[in-house]
Design an enzyme around this catalytic site. Structure first.
Site, PDB file in Angstrom:
ATOM      1  N   LYS A  37      55.226  52.264  30.107  1.00 51.51           N
ATOM      2  CA  LYS A  37      55.719  50.886  30.047  1.00 51.51           C
ATOM      3  C   LYS A  37      56.596  50.632  31.263  1.00 51.51           C
ATOM      4  CE  LYS A  37      55.368  47.464  27.028  1.00 51.51           C
ATOM      5  NZ  LYS A  37      54.241  47.169  26.140  1.00 51.51           N
ATOM      6  N   VAL A  51      48.186  34.850  18.927  1.00 45.59           N
ATOM      7  CA  VAL A  51      47.476  35.653  17.924  1.00 45.59           C
ATOM      8  C   VAL A  51      47.432  34.923  16.580  1.00 45.59           C
ATOM      9  CG1 VAL A  51      47.425  37.835  16.664  1.00 45.59           C
ATOM     10  CG2 VAL A  51      48.127  37.814  19.052  1.00 45.59           C
ATOM     11  N   GLY A  66      51.391  31.483  17.243  1.00 41.14           N
ATOM     12  CA  GLY A  66      51.194  31.526  18.686  1.00 41.14           C
ATOM     13  C   GLY A  66      49.774  31.957  19.031  1.00 41.14           C
ATOM     14  N   GLY A  72      54.416  32.855  12.472  1.00 43.06           N
ATOM     15  CA  GLY A  72      54.051  32.826  13.890  1.00 43.06           C
ATOM     16  C   GLY A  72      52.657  32.283  14.092  1.00 43.06           C
TER      17      GLY A  72
HETATM   18  P1  NAD Z   1      53.246  34.182  21.079  1.00 43.85           P
HETATM   19  O1  NAD Z   1      54.543  34.128  21.823  1.00 43.85           O
HETATM   20  O2  NAD Z   1      52.086  33.410  21.578  1.00 43.85           O
HETATM   21  O3  NAD Z   1      53.468  33.760  19.547  1.00 43.85           O
HETATM   22  C1  NAD Z   1      54.598  34.088  18.813  1.00 43.85           C
HETATM   23  C2  NAD Z   1      54.923  32.878  17.958  1.00 43.85           C
HETATM   24  O4  NAD Z   1      55.985  33.223  17.076  1.00 43.85           O
HETATM   25  C3  NAD Z   1      55.404  31.671  18.775  1.00 43.85           C
HETATM   26  O5  NAD Z   1      54.623  30.553  18.438  1.00 43.85           O
HETATM   27  C4  NAD Z   1      56.863  31.497  18.360  1.00 43.85           C
HETATM   28  O6  NAD Z   1      57.276  30.145  18.348  1.00 43.85           O
HETATM   29  C5  NAD Z   1      56.827  32.077  16.956  1.00 43.85           C
HETATM   30  N1  NAD Z   1      58.146  32.504  16.462  1.00 43.85           N
HETATM   31  C6  NAD Z   1      59.147  33.115  17.132  1.00 43.85           C
HETATM   32  N2  NAD Z   1      60.185  33.321  16.311  1.00 43.85           N
HETATM   33  C7  NAD Z   1      59.826  32.864  15.100  1.00 43.85           C
HETATM   34  C8  NAD Z   1      60.469  32.808  13.840  1.00 43.85           C
HETATM   35  N3  NAD Z   1      61.701  33.265  13.656  1.00 43.85           N
HETATM   36  N4  NAD Z   1      59.808  32.250  12.794  1.00 43.85           N
HETATM   37  C9  NAD Z   1      58.558  31.763  12.960  1.00 43.85           C
HETATM   38  N5  NAD Z   1      57.891  31.780  14.133  1.00 43.85           N
HETATM   39  C10 NAD Z   1      58.524  32.327  15.192  1.00 43.85           C
HETATM   40  O7  NAD Z   1      52.899  35.741  20.987  1.00 43.85           O
HETATM   41  P2  NAD Z   1      51.502  36.380  20.563  1.00 43.85           P
HETATM   42  O8  NAD Z   1      50.796  36.837  21.788  1.00 43.85           O
HETATM   43  O9  NAD Z   1      50.822  35.538  19.561  1.00 43.85           O
HETATM   44  O10 NAD Z   1      52.024  37.727  19.855  1.00 43.85           O
HETATM   45  C11 NAD Z   1      52.580  37.699  18.544  1.00 43.85           C
HETATM   46  C12 NAD Z   1      53.083  39.090  18.210  1.00 43.85           C
HETATM   47  O11 NAD Z   1      52.008  40.006  18.270  1.00 43.85           O
HETATM   48  C13 NAD Z   1      54.149  39.620  19.165  1.00 43.85           C
HETATM   49  O12 NAD Z   1      55.050  40.428  18.451  1.00 43.85           O
HETATM   50  C14 NAD Z   1      53.345  40.474  20.125  1.00 43.85           C
HETATM   51  O13 NAD Z   1      54.139  41.495  20.712  1.00 43.85           O
HETATM   52  C15 NAD Z   1      52.299  41.048  19.188  1.00 43.85           C
HETATM   53  N6  NAD Z   1      51.065  41.465  19.855  1.00 43.85           N
HETATM   54  C16 NAD Z   1      50.349  40.588  20.598  1.00 43.85           C
HETATM   55  C17 NAD Z   1      49.168  41.001  21.219  1.00 43.85           C
HETATM   56  C18 NAD Z   1      48.330  40.062  22.047  1.00 43.85           C
HETATM   57  O14 NAD Z   1      47.239  40.446  22.440  1.00 43.85           O
HETATM   58  N7  NAD Z   1      48.769  38.852  22.313  1.00 43.85           N
HETATM   59  C19 NAD Z   1      48.719  42.335  21.064  1.00 43.85           C
HETATM   60  C20 NAD Z   1      49.467  43.213  20.265  1.00 43.85           C
HETATM   61  C21 NAD Z   1      50.639  42.754  19.666  1.00 43.85           C
END
Ligand code: NAD
Length: 356
Positions: free
Chosen positions: A80, A184, A182, A180
């Site tokens: 990392k 994913v 976002g 969440g």
């Molecule tokens: P993202 O930033 O697109 O989505 C996260 C969402 O969570 C956002 O919409 C944000 O507004 C919301 N959020 C933050 N705090 C919150 C709360 N207290 N209550 C409700 N909603 C809240 O991120 P993502 O890419 O969708 O990833 C989501 C999670 O999955 C993260 O923890 C990330 O590390 C993990 N992850 C993502 C991937 C990937 O390929 N994108 C892969 C493995 C793990």
């Protein structure tokens, strides 16, 4: 902080401090374990309050990548990068090209890509100075957006949990609470809705909530209410450390399964869920779709093959749950042992001399 003691505690191999005079780049690369192959892990940019905090984060995240690679069956180890800086204001072409040159000095021992606080555009700059980059946009020869396959893997993982707890992997009619919406979480809503699940959703971003509500028949709750929703499955797809002393007593579900990284605030919270009778899908297993996609780039990326491998998250979880049940231990403890065994056995095999 005693850096070597900290490295010895979890068996880290290498910690590299990179400083660039021109841009002021301060980047720390941690390599945890390369028994299976070169280290792989994204680059986070964050306004760390101290250098110690950044070092600890790099060590912790790189170790997590070793376990994620180990259980996903790919031949990579854990690494990392963390950049100490403000992701809103501290970025430039030169900064990321400087990072690329530092990564290049590692000669293929470490591959990196985007993570929290860094974007595809940043990594297009990095890739101009090193070929040790994964997950670039398709137009730059990479496999592109990884959140679709991550959501797909989480969906398969949720089905494996349902089969283990309810005896059937159909999600039709089950109530699933999603935290969440976002990259994913948004895709996951679509997959779960298609299967006939009843969805209760939340996000702190009102625009995302509005968008999902317009497209799907979801029930929306306030962010702080999501933990207390009466449901079959709670799916955290926002932040880490959401499973803790405050939230676990409020959960009214049988399963916790979602994409968020580092969901357990501390390992003991995994034990708490186990004692409460809640099946917790270990995060680094269920959210490995993105890793599986970027690792596939090394074989000449094939979307079909990557999705086929990500579908394997179902079988991997079924196996982990069976072993955990047999030994009467929480699945998150069983999986660490499975990974450690794989790494140790492959390491042993590689001890055989096969010629120059
Ligand atoms: P993202 O930033 O697109 O989505 C996260 C969402 O969570 C956002 O919409 C944000 O507004 C919301 N959020 C933050 N705090 C919150 C709360 N207290 N209550 C409700 N909603 C809240 O991120 P993502 O890419 O969708 O990833 C989501 C999670 O999955 C993260 O923890 C990330 O590390 C993990 N992850 C993502 C991937 C990937 O390929 N994108 C892969 C493995 C793990």
């Amino acid at each position: 902080m005693k850096i070597f003691d900290e490295m010895a505690k979890n068996g880290h191999e290498q910690l590299i401090f990179n400083y660039d005079r021109t841009t002021g780049l301060k980047a720390i690369i941690a390599i945890h374990d390369t028994t299976l192959g070169p280290a792989l892990g994204g680059c986070r940019m964050w306004n760390y309050s101290s250098e110690e905090e950044a070092v600890i984060d790099a060590l912790r995240l790189s170790r997590g990548m070793t376990y994620k690679c180990g259980i996903s069956g790919v031949d990579f180890g854990g690494g990392k990068t963390v950049i100490i800086g403000d992701p809103q204001r501290g970025k430039s072409e030169e900064l990321f090209r400087a990072l690329g040159r530092f990564v290049e000095t590692l000669g293929g021992r470490y591959y990196t890509g985007t993570d929290v606080g860094t974007t595809y555009d940043d990594f297009v700059y990095v890739s101009r100075e090193t070929s040790s980059v994964v997950g670039l946009p398709e137009e730059y020869g990479g496999s592109g957006n990884s959140s679709i396959i991550t959501a797909f893997g989480v969906w398969k993982g949720i089905k494996a949990c349902a089969r283990t707890v309810f005896g059937s992997d159909s999600l039709s009619g089950l109530t699933i609470a999603i935290q969440g919406l976002g990259k994913v979480g948004g895709h996951l809503v679509e997959l779960l809705h298609q299967e006939g699940a009843e969805l209760v959703v939340t996000d702190i971003n009102e625009e995302y909530v509005r968008d999902i509500k317009e497209r799907y028949p979801v029930h929306v709750v306030a962010p702080e209410e999501i933990f207390g929703v009466s449901c079959d499955i709670f799916s955290p797809n926002a932040l880490g450390a959401v499973l803790n002393d405050e939230t676990i007593p409020r959960l009214k579900c049988k399963i916790v399964a979602g994409a968020a990284n580092n969901q357990l605030k501390e390992p003991r919270h995994g034990d708490m869920l186990f004692e409460k009778g809640v099946l917790y899908a270990p995060d680094y297993v269920i959210n490995a779709g993105g890793l599986i996609q970027v690792a596939d780039e090394f074989d000449g990326y094939s979307k079909d093959r990557a999705f086929k491998k990500a579908a394997g998250i179902y079988d991997t979880l079924i196996k982990i749950f069976a072993i955990a049940r047999h030994r009467n231990i929480p699945p998150f403890r069983a999986v660490d042992e499975i990974v450690e065994r794989r790494i140790s056995r492959i390491g042993d095999i590689r001890g055989m001399y096969v010629g120059e």
